[in-house]
Design an enzyme around this catalytic site. Structure first.
Site, PDB file in Angstrom:
ATOM      1  N   LYS A  79       1.395 -28.826 -24.700  1.00 11.62           N
ATOM      2  CA  LYS A  79       1.186 -30.256 -24.932  1.00 11.62           C
ATOM      3  C   LYS A  79      -0.236 -30.696 -24.543  1.00 11.62           C
ATOM      4  O   LYS A  79      -0.847 -31.533 -25.198  1.00 11.62           O
ATOM      5  CB  LYS A  79       2.244 -31.087 -24.198  1.00 11.62           C
ATOM      6  N   CYS A 116      14.990 -34.152 -29.648  1.00 16.09           N
ATOM      7  CA  CYS A 116      15.627 -34.916 -30.726  1.00 16.09           C
ATOM      8  C   CYS A 116      15.804 -34.097 -32.000  1.00 16.09           C
ATOM      9  O   CYS A 116      15.964 -34.659 -33.087  1.00 16.09           O
ATOM     10  CB  CYS A 116      14.855 -36.195 -31.012  1.00 16.09           C
ATOM     11  N   GLY A 117      15.756 -32.771 -31.894  1.00 14.85           N
ATOM     12  CA  GLY A 117      16.211 -31.972 -33.036  1.00 14.85           C
ATOM     13  C   GLY A 117      15.194 -31.147 -33.795  1.00 14.85           C
ATOM     14  O   GLY A 117      15.522 -30.620 -34.864  1.00 14.85           O
ATOM     15  N   ASP A 173       7.618 -27.037 -32.806  1.00 15.45           N
ATOM     16  CA  ASP A 173       7.185 -28.104 -31.884  1.00 15.45           C
ATOM     17  C   ASP A 173       5.825 -28.717 -32.224  1.00 15.45           C
ATOM     18  O   ASP A 173       5.635 -29.906 -32.021  1.00 15.45           O
ATOM     19  CB  ASP A 173       7.149 -27.557 -30.453  1.00 15.45           C
ATOM     20  N   ARG A 231      15.589 -24.721 -20.368  1.00 16.69           N
ATOM     21  CA  ARG A 231      14.882 -24.220 -21.557  1.00 16.69           C
ATOM     22  C   ARG A 231      14.900 -22.700 -21.631  1.00 16.69           C
ATOM     23  O   ARG A 231      15.102 -22.018 -20.632  1.00 16.69           O
ATOM     24  CB  ARG A 231      13.421 -24.690 -21.498  1.00 16.69           C
ATOM     25  N   ARG A 261      16.125 -40.925 -32.442  1.00 16.57           N
ATOM     26  CA  ARG A 261      17.503 -40.953 -31.978  1.00 16.57           C
ATOM     27  C   ARG A 261      17.901 -42.420 -31.927  1.00 16.57           C
ATOM     28  O   ARG A 261      17.539 -43.125 -30.992  1.00 16.57           O
ATOM     29  CB  ARG A 261      17.507 -40.315 -30.585  1.00 16.57           C
TER      30      ARG A 261
HETATM   31  P1  GTP Z   1      11.449 -30.569 -27.679  1.00 20.92           P
HETATM   32  O1  GTP Z   1      11.405 -29.086 -27.509  1.00 20.92           O
HETATM   33  O2  GTP Z   1      11.767 -31.284 -26.394  1.00 20.92           O
HETATM   34  O3  GTP Z   1      10.247 -31.152 -28.326  1.00 20.92           O
HETATM   35  O4  GTP Z   1      12.759 -30.934 -28.533  1.00 20.92           O
HETATM   36  P2  GTP Z   1      13.303 -30.655 -30.009  1.00 20.92           P
HETATM   37  O5  GTP Z   1      12.938 -31.813 -30.881  1.00 20.92           O
HETATM   38  O6  GTP Z   1      12.950 -29.301 -30.481  1.00 20.92           O
HETATM   39  O7  GTP Z   1      14.876 -30.791 -29.755  1.00 20.92           O
HETATM   40  P3  GTP Z   1      16.082 -29.793 -30.055  1.00 20.92           P
HETATM   41  O8  GTP Z   1      16.123 -29.302 -31.470  1.00 20.92           O
HETATM   42  O9  GTP Z   1      16.092 -28.751 -29.016  1.00 20.92           O
HETATM   43  O10 GTP Z   1      17.338 -30.768 -29.870  1.00 20.92           O
HETATM   44  C1  GTP Z   1      17.688 -31.319 -28.665  1.00 20.92           C
HETATM   45  C2  GTP Z   1      19.071 -31.914 -28.681  1.00 20.92           C
HETATM   46  O11 GTP Z   1      19.389 -32.580 -29.898  1.00 20.92           O
HETATM   47  C3  GTP Z   1      20.145 -30.859 -28.484  1.00 20.92           C
HETATM   48  O12 GTP Z   1      21.083 -31.326 -27.539  1.00 20.92           O
HETATM   49  C4  GTP Z   1      20.774 -30.732 -29.828  1.00 20.92           C
HETATM   50  O13 GTP Z   1      22.101 -30.296 -29.758  1.00 20.92           O
HETATM   51  C5  GTP Z   1      20.644 -32.132 -30.407  1.00 20.92           C
HETATM   52  N1  GTP Z   1      20.568 -32.107 -31.890  1.00 20.92           N
HETATM   53  C6  GTP Z   1      19.695 -31.415 -32.646  1.00 20.92           C
HETATM   54  N2  GTP Z   1      19.931 -31.605 -33.974  1.00 20.92           N
HETATM   55  C7  GTP Z   1      20.976 -32.446 -34.044  1.00 20.92           C
HETATM   56  C8  GTP Z   1      21.705 -33.040 -35.140  1.00 20.92           C
HETATM   57  O14 GTP Z   1      21.416 -32.825 -36.310  1.00 20.92           O
HETATM   58  N3  GTP Z   1      22.715 -33.890 -34.812  1.00 20.92           N
HETATM   59  C9  GTP Z   1      23.062 -34.159 -33.509  1.00 20.92           C
HETATM   60  N4  GTP Z   1      24.071 -34.994 -33.285  1.00 20.92           N
HETATM   61  N5  GTP Z   1      22.413 -33.609 -32.454  1.00 20.92           N
HETATM   62  C10 GTP Z   1      21.395 -32.774 -32.717  1.00 20.92           C
HETATM   63  C1  SPV Z   2       8.784 -31.635 -25.061  1.00 24.04           C
HETATM   64  O1  SPV Z   2       9.082 -32.232 -24.016  1.00 24.04           O
HETATM   65  O2  SPV Z   2       8.507 -32.250 -26.120  1.00 24.04           O
HETATM   66  C2  SPV Z   2       8.764 -30.166 -25.099  1.00 24.04           C
HETATM   67  C3  SPV Z   2       8.885 -29.443 -23.841  1.00 24.04           C
HETATM   68  O3  SPV Z   2       8.614 -29.594 -26.158  1.00 24.04           O
HETATM   69  S1  SPV Z   2       7.388 -29.451 -22.953  1.00 24.04           S
HETATM   70  O4  SPV Z   2       6.641 -28.251 -23.303  1.00 24.04           O
HETATM   71  O5  SPV Z   2       7.731 -29.413 -21.543  1.00 24.04           O
HETATM   72  O6  SPV Z   2       6.619 -30.606 -23.266  1.00 24.04           O
HETATM   73 MN    MN Z   3       8.154 -31.017 -27.830  1.00 26.23          MN
END
Ligand code: GTP
Ligand code: SPV
Ligand code: MN
Length: 583
Positions: A207, A251-252, A278, A368, A399
């Site tokens: 980041k 958020c997915g 990411d 993670r 979200r």
């Molecule tokens: P960072 O690594 O923090 O940037 O997050 P990310 O955007 O890659 O989030 P990630 O895909 O890991 O999703 C995080 C949460 O969202 C998890 O608890 C998932 O289960 C939930 N999630 C992801 N996709 C969906 C979806 O399509 N529907 C619902 N209801 N939940 C989802």
């Molecule tokens: C986020 O928080 O959006 C992540 C995890 O992808 S971190 O690398 O800790 O920022």
């Molecule tokens: Mn991220």
């Protein structure tokens, strides 16, 4: 060892003088070096070995319980002028920040080893890639950087050739949250991070460099550094498109990037490939299209919720050679988290016996996994392409339990930029602070934009010029809830249905419903075969609530006003046009 770049040697010597380490180690990124570091961390308890037969070469790290997420209130952008950091960032004058950090770093590596970690963000041979060197006293950071970036010898060679690199200085210090700061000096390409060993605070390539410093640099060089996944989508005719999507933390993004389409789609020959989960760097190519690379080499993914049902590709990726942080452990020493399966773990993320009755989760909600992208079954070799992949659609999403429908499309680029700028989302465990609070998170960059959002939106608008062949822009919401409090859309693999509609829109093969907020799909144009969506779901996912949106646009207007005169007129005018059309 030293490098062939005097500026680098001199910087390392200065930092050693300041921090007083017992040893200095220049990382070459080799297997032997990694093995030695892992052994050392197993010996001192930094890592715990997990079940070798179910999870070969995998380890658990338990971070300090006060050090489990990004700390936005302790993260600063230190530009000469406060206004250049903008209301979206915490700001400190560079001299003041340097003095503060100097006092913290003084002598902090006594008894420790200083690691010099050269890394490249993006394919080693890509003109879009950028390099950095992280100095750290954390072997855990070194092991993670080796997975998350192209780290070591090859990166150092490129740095020596180019002579320019981002300087990142990191120490875990004493992990006291009172003595924790993540400082960015975008004007001089420097990062200083003290007092945290957690991901986004400590793995400086991610980041701090690839978003905060890079976004600042991208503005002056005419490209974009974004908090976006990149995926490839191939239809049964063999046509391939790439989509970039910005969703806030947790958020997915990881889930969408690794999507496995519903059975019917697979049978017809649809395929999804993963480029990144990411971060996305994009710039216009000679043909006017935007070309994107994933600057990372691994995934630092959210563990909770990852299962054979929700994300089989992620689960397959993390069966070996994986570092788990703050997950729980089963009686046979396997990593475990909420949502994985029906087993009950014996040890929680803090290392205490797990008490299922207590009502607190066994794994930390922001636990993670760190794993090489190459272990993901859907990872595409195109992620290594030096020229990047051409983007056909940009997706924004948040979200949002209420108001926001499943999907809508921007009328044009300016409207799309407004949709990104107006994004809202409920906060998650990825950062410290309250969870579930709705806040504006423009383009999912609120915690990551290294300069004033008003200038950032101006920069985004500037891509709309003669000769540009820009992607279509969409907004999605997988998180709409019904009156009963349940998600109305099944999400995950079924998000494919929405991606297919987007491609039809890109191809111009389906119509839409014109509304003031954008083009909404005709539900008949989205393949809902095999889904059972009730009346409430159909109505809330595909309709728009005019009065609710009028209130939303009033709030968006107030938000844009907070940025004062730097906010581009075109964006304000777009907001006003839509607000008027809604009232
Ligand atoms: P960072 O690594 O923090 O940037 O997050 P990310 O955007 O890659 O989030 P990630 O895909 O890991 O999703 C995080 C949460 O969202 C998890 O608890 C998932 O289960 C939930 N999630 C992801 N996709 C969906 C979806 O399509 N529907 C619902 N209801 N939940 C989802
Ligand atoms: C986020 O928080 O959006 C992540 C995890 O992808 S971190 O690398 O800790 O920022
Ligand atoms: Mn991220």
């Amino acid at each position: 060892m030293t490098s062939q770049l005097p500026a680098l040697n001199q910087w390392v010597a200065e930092i050693a003088q300041l921090t007083q380490p017992d040893h200095i180690h220049w990382c070459d990124g080799s297997d032997a070096e990694n093995t030695q570091l892992i052994e050392q961390m197993l010996a001192d308890g930094t890592l715990l070995k997990l079940n070798e037969s179910t999870h070969p070469e995998s380890y658990l790290h338990r971070s300090h319980p006060d050090d489990v997420a990004r700390v936005e209130h302790l993260t600063f952008v230190c530009t000469t002028e406060r206004e250049d950091a903008g209301p979206n960032n915490h700001w400190m004058a560079p001299d003041e920040a340097r003095a503060k950090m100097r006092a913290l770093f003084a002598g902090c590596m006594k008894g420790r080893t200083l690691y010099v970690v050269p890394y490249c963000m993006g394919p080693i041979d890509s003109p879009l890639s950028r390099c950095g060197v992280e100095i750290t006293d954390s072997p855990y950071v070194v092991a993670n950087m080796r997975i998350m970036t192209r780290m070591g010898q090859a990166a150092l060679a490129r740095i020596e050739r180019e002579g320019q690199f981002v300087k990142g200085l990191h120490s875990t210090g004493d992990l006291n949250p009172e003595r924790r700061f993540i400082m960015h000096f975008p004007e001089s390409l420097e990062i200083q991070s003290f007092g945290s060993g957690y991901g986004g605070n400590a793995l400086l390539g991610k980041k701090c460099h690839a978003l905060r410093i890079a976004s600042h640099q991208a503005r002056s060089e005419g490209w974009l550094a974004e908090h976006m996944l990149i995926l490839g989508i191939e239809n049964p005719q063999g046509e391939k498109h790439y989509i970039a999507a910005a969703f806030p933390s947790a958020c997915g993004k990881t889930n969408l990037a690794m999507l496995i389409p519903p059975e019917g789609y697979v049978r017809e020959g649809w395929k999804i490939t993963t480029i990144g989960d990411d971060i996305c760097w994009m710039r216009p190519g000679k043909d006017g299209r935007l070309y994107a690379i994933n600057p990372e080499a691994g995934f630092f993914g959210v563990a909770p919720g990852t299962s054979a049902k929700s994300n089989p590709n992620a689960l397959a990726s993390i069966q070996r050679n994986t570092i788990f942080t703050n997950v729980a452990v089963t009686d046979d020493n396997q990593p475990w988290w909420e949502g994985l399966d029906a087993r009950v773990p014996v040890t929680d993320w803090k290392g205490n016996p797990f008490n299922a009755e207590a009502g607190t989760p066994a794994a930390h909600p922001n636990s993670r996994f760190t794993v090489s992208a190459k272990q993901c079954p859907s990872y595409s070799p195109e992620a290594e392409a030096p020229q990047g992949v051409p983007i056909s659609a940009i997706v924004f999403g948040g979200r949002r339990a209420s108001l926001v429908p499943l999907v809508f499309e921007a009328r044009d680029w300016t409207h799309g930029v407004l949709i990104g700028a107006a994004m809202g989302s409920e906060t998650t465990a990825a950062a410290t602070g309250a969870v579930g609070v709705m806040r504006r998170d423009p383009m999912a960059m609120k915690p990551f934009c290294g300069y004033n959002f008003a200038d950032y939106f101006t920069h985004w608008l500037s891509f709309d010029k003669a000769g540009a062949k820009l992607p279509k822009i969409f907004h999605v919401n997988w998180f709409r809830k019904g009156d009963g409090g349940d998600f109305l859309w099944p999400g995950f693999g079924d998000n494919m249905r929405v991606l297919e509609w987007m491609l039809k829109r890109v191809a111009g093969s389906v119509g839409s419903q014109e509304t003031p907020i954008g083009h909404l799909p005709n539900p008949a144009d989205i393949n809902l075969d095999g889904l059972e969506l009730g009346d409430e779901a159909m109505q809330k996912l595909f309709d728009y609530d005019r009065a609710g949106w009028a209130a939303e646009f009033a709030s968006i207007g107030e938000y844009l006003e907070e940025y004062g005169p730097r906010m581009p007129e075109a964006l304000k005018a777009e907001q006003q046009r839509i607000h008027e059309a809604l009232s």
